[in-house]
Enzyme design. Structure first.
Site, short mmCIF file in Angstrom:
data_model
loop_
_atom_site.label_atom_id
_atom_site.label_comp_id
_atom_site.label_asym_id
_atom_site.label_seq_id
_atom_site.Cartn_x
_atom_site.Cartn_y
_atom_site.Cartn_z
N PHE A 168 0.85 -1.18 0.00
CA PHE A 168 0.00 0.00 0.00
C PHE A 168 0.89 1.24 0.00
O PHE A 168 1.87 1.31 0.75
CB PHE A 168 -0.94 -0.01 1.22
CG PHE A 168 -2.03 1.02 1.10
CD1 PHE A 168 -3.10 0.80 0.24
CD2 PHE A 168 -1.97 2.20 1.81
CE1 PHE A 168 -4.10 1.77 0.10
CE2 PHE A 168 -2.97 3.15 1.68
CZ PHE A 168 -4.04 2.94 0.82
N ARG A 204 -12.88 -4.72 -6.59
CA ARG A 204 -12.62 -5.42 -5.33
C ARG A 204 -13.89 -5.43 -4.48
O ARG A 204 -14.57 -4.42 -4.38
CB ARG A 204 -11.51 -4.64 -4.61
CG ARG A 204 -11.00 -5.24 -3.35
CD ARG A 204 -9.95 -4.33 -2.73
NE ARG A 204 -10.57 -3.19 -2.05
CZ ARG A 204 -9.93 -2.34 -1.26
NH1 ARG A 204 -8.63 -2.46 -1.07
NH2 ARG A 204 -10.55 -1.34 -0.67
N ASP A 235 1.31 -4.31 8.73
CA ASP A 235 0.14 -3.47 8.54
C ASP A 235 -1.06 -4.41 8.46
O ASP A 235 -1.18 -5.21 7.52
CB ASP A 235 0.29 -2.64 7.25
CG ASP A 235 -0.88 -1.68 7.03
OD1 ASP A 235 -1.95 -1.91 7.60
OD2 ASP A 235 -0.71 -0.72 6.25
N TYR A 239 -11.36 2.09 10.43
CA TYR A 239 -12.59 2.41 9.69
C TYR A 239 -13.02 1.34 8.69
O TYR A 239 -14.02 1.50 8.01
CB TYR A 239 -12.48 3.77 8.99
CG TYR A 239 -11.24 4.02 8.14
CD1 TYR A 239 -11.12 3.49 6.87
CD2 TYR A 239 -10.20 4.81 8.63
CE1 TYR A 239 -9.99 3.71 6.11
CE2 TYR A 239 -9.06 5.04 7.88
CZ TYR A 239 -8.96 4.49 6.62
OH TYR A 239 -7.83 4.71 5.87
N LYS A 240 -12.24 0.26 8.60
CA LYS A 240 -12.61 -0.80 7.63
C LYS A 240 -13.45 -1.85 8.37
O LYS A 240 -14.60 -1.58 8.73
CB LYS A 240 -11.36 -1.40 7.02
CG LYS A 240 -10.48 -0.37 6.27
CD LYS A 240 -9.26 -1.06 5.70
CE LYS A 240 -8.23 -0.08 5.18
NZ LYS A 240 -8.67 0.67 4.00
C1 LIG Z 1 -3.01 -1.41 3.86
C2 LIG Z 1 -3.37 -0.01 4.21
N1 LIG Z 1 -2.55 0.70 5.00
C3 LIG Z 1 -2.85 1.98 5.33
C4 LIG Z 1 -3.98 2.60 4.88
C5 LIG Z 1 -4.23 4.05 5.19
O1 LIG Z 1 -4.42 4.26 6.52
P1 LIG Z 1 -4.57 5.75 7.09
O2 LIG Z 1 -5.48 6.49 6.18
O3 LIG Z 1 -5.18 5.51 8.46
O4 LIG Z 1 -3.24 6.35 7.18
C6 LIG Z 1 -4.86 1.89 4.07
C7 LIG Z 1 -6.08 2.55 3.58
O5 LIG Z 1 -6.87 2.03 2.82
C8 LIG Z 1 -4.54 0.57 3.71
O6 LIG Z 1 -5.34 -0.14 2.92
#
Ligand SMILES: Cc1ncc(COP(=O)(O)O)c(C=O)c1O
Length: 409
Positions: free
Chosen positions: A126, A368, A196, A221-222
């Protein structure tokens, strides 16, 4: 053999998790397959937010920091998340965003072992993880970020590796690392791992303590249904906590924030990873999202995720063969979303949304679908594929309006 509507209805009737759907607001007629981007609203959150606003903030005002437990909310909610990730209650704290928490943990781990100059990650991770890591590497003298293909990771881990920075379940195709195996390999080379868990927590069984994980971050939030922009969490294994110091030395991570001293003394334990004042409105939203998992065993959740995935994959193969599944078939190698490739993925996704099936487009050509076992049924999956069949067959996705891209895609 083809699965019919009666079959999926029978599966829903026999589903031991069926009753949990009532804990959520799922809009009538909508098939929501995006709980891995923004989870739905838990019913309890509505009353809880009202109480926090009107009673706690509105009436008790600043007294609420003590009287309503605001000051302990990051640790309290962290302890509840710990149950979902196989950690001890004092090893998890809620704070900031995933991005900010990554920064805190990368810099503190890198600083702890400066003789190992490499932060190692995989290409296609990501993007925030890679961006934060590159910024962190620039700030720690001698440190550098190396990004290699997944297939090269094992051979690249070596005596110069400081930290292996990986997303447990890949955000696009859903590939899942074997946490125990990768962690053991990193440890054998003297390196640490930072996971992560954004696409794992609340969906996939996690055993951070058992698997030897030392550092992790994850999203609120997911699958945790904490609400838009809910705060994230971070995990630090007990044995490392007092050896790491956050580079963001805010007063909430100080040993005595209300002593107002000039010198920084990190709080003992996980609290040192707080920086500024926590957002209580956001935290209370996350808390009721996490409370919606009360009484739910992660293994039961995962068993249903597998059933939904297998049904989805089989129905798409039969009804929409022009979509190519890019998610791993074996449950132990995947998360709780299913992704397909199609050259017109964006337009198809928009047409689906217009027809009441919400999924995600991920550039350049991926659709997705998040499978959230707490509030999705087998019939939802079945109907979603039928609507997709209609869109593909009619070519309706070619309408001009479905090619219009908003700021968020
Ligand atoms: C794997 C992953 N890491 C980090 C994030 C982003 O996290 P944040 O917006 O809390 O920094 C996301 C957002 O979709 C994600 O999918």
């Amino acid at each position: 053999m083809s699965v019919g509507l009666d079959d999926v209805r029978a599966r829903d009737a026999a589903d031991p998790l069926r009753a949990y759907r009532d804990r959520f607001v799922v809009p009538e007629g909508l098939i929501y397959l995006d709980g891995n981007s923004l989870g739905v609203l838990p019913r309890a959150t509505i009353a809880r937010q009202r109480a926090v606003v009107t009673e706690e903030w509105g009436t008790s005002l600043i007294r609420s920091w003590n009287d309503h437990g605001w000051i302990d909310a990051p640790q309290r909610v962290g302890a509840k998340i710990a149950r979902l990730i196989g950690a001890r209650p004092h090893e998890v704290i809620v704070a900031d965003s995933v991005s900010v928490n990554l920064f805190k943990l990368i810099v503190s781990a890198a600083t702890l072992s400066p003789e190992r100059p490499v932060l190692l990650s995989e290409s296609g991770n990501f993007h925030t993880d890679l961006h934060i890591a590159s910024g962190a590497a620039e700030l720690v003298p001698g440190m550098r970020l190396e990004v290699v293909q997944r297939a090269q990771l094992n051979e690249r881990i070596g005596s110069d590796t400081n930290l292996l920075l990986l997303t447990h379940v890949h955000f696009k195709a859903g590939y899942r690392f074997d946490m125990a195996e990768v962690t053991a390999r990193a440890h054998a080379a003297g390196a640490r791992t930072l996971w992560d868990l954004s696409h794992s927590v609340g969906a996939v069984p996690l055993h951070l303590n058992r698997d030897g994980a030392e550092l992790a971050v994850g999203c609120g939030y997911k699958y945790l249904n904490g609400g838009p922009g809910a705060p994230a969490f971070l995990y630090v294994a007990e044995h490392l906590q007092d050896r790491l110091v956050s580079p963001l030395r805010g007063w909430m991570g100080h040993a005595a924030p209300f002593a107002f001293t000039d010198d920084y003394v990190p709080a003992p334990g996980i609290t040192r990873f707080l920086a500024g004042t926590p957002s209580i409105l956001a935290l209370s939203g996350l808390e009721s999202g996490v409370d919606a998992f009360d009484g739910v065993e992660m293994d039961a959740l995962w068993a249903k995720s597998i059933a939904l995935f297998d049904l989805f994959a089989a129905r798409v193969a039969e009804r929409c063969p022009e979509l190519i599944c890019i998610s791993p078939a074996e449950p132990e190698h995947r998360g709780s979303h299913i992704s397909f490739r199609h050259p017109h993925a964006f337009e198809i996704c928009q047409a689906l949304i217009a027809d009441g099936v919400i999924g995600d487009f991920r550039a350049p050509d991926v659709i997705r679908f998040g499978l959230t076992p707490l509030y999705l049924g087998h019939e939802d999956v079945w109907q979603a594929v039928e609507r997709m069949r209609t869109i593909l067959e009619s070519g309706r996705w070619r309408e001009e309006r479905f090619a219009v891209r908003g700021k968020v895609t």
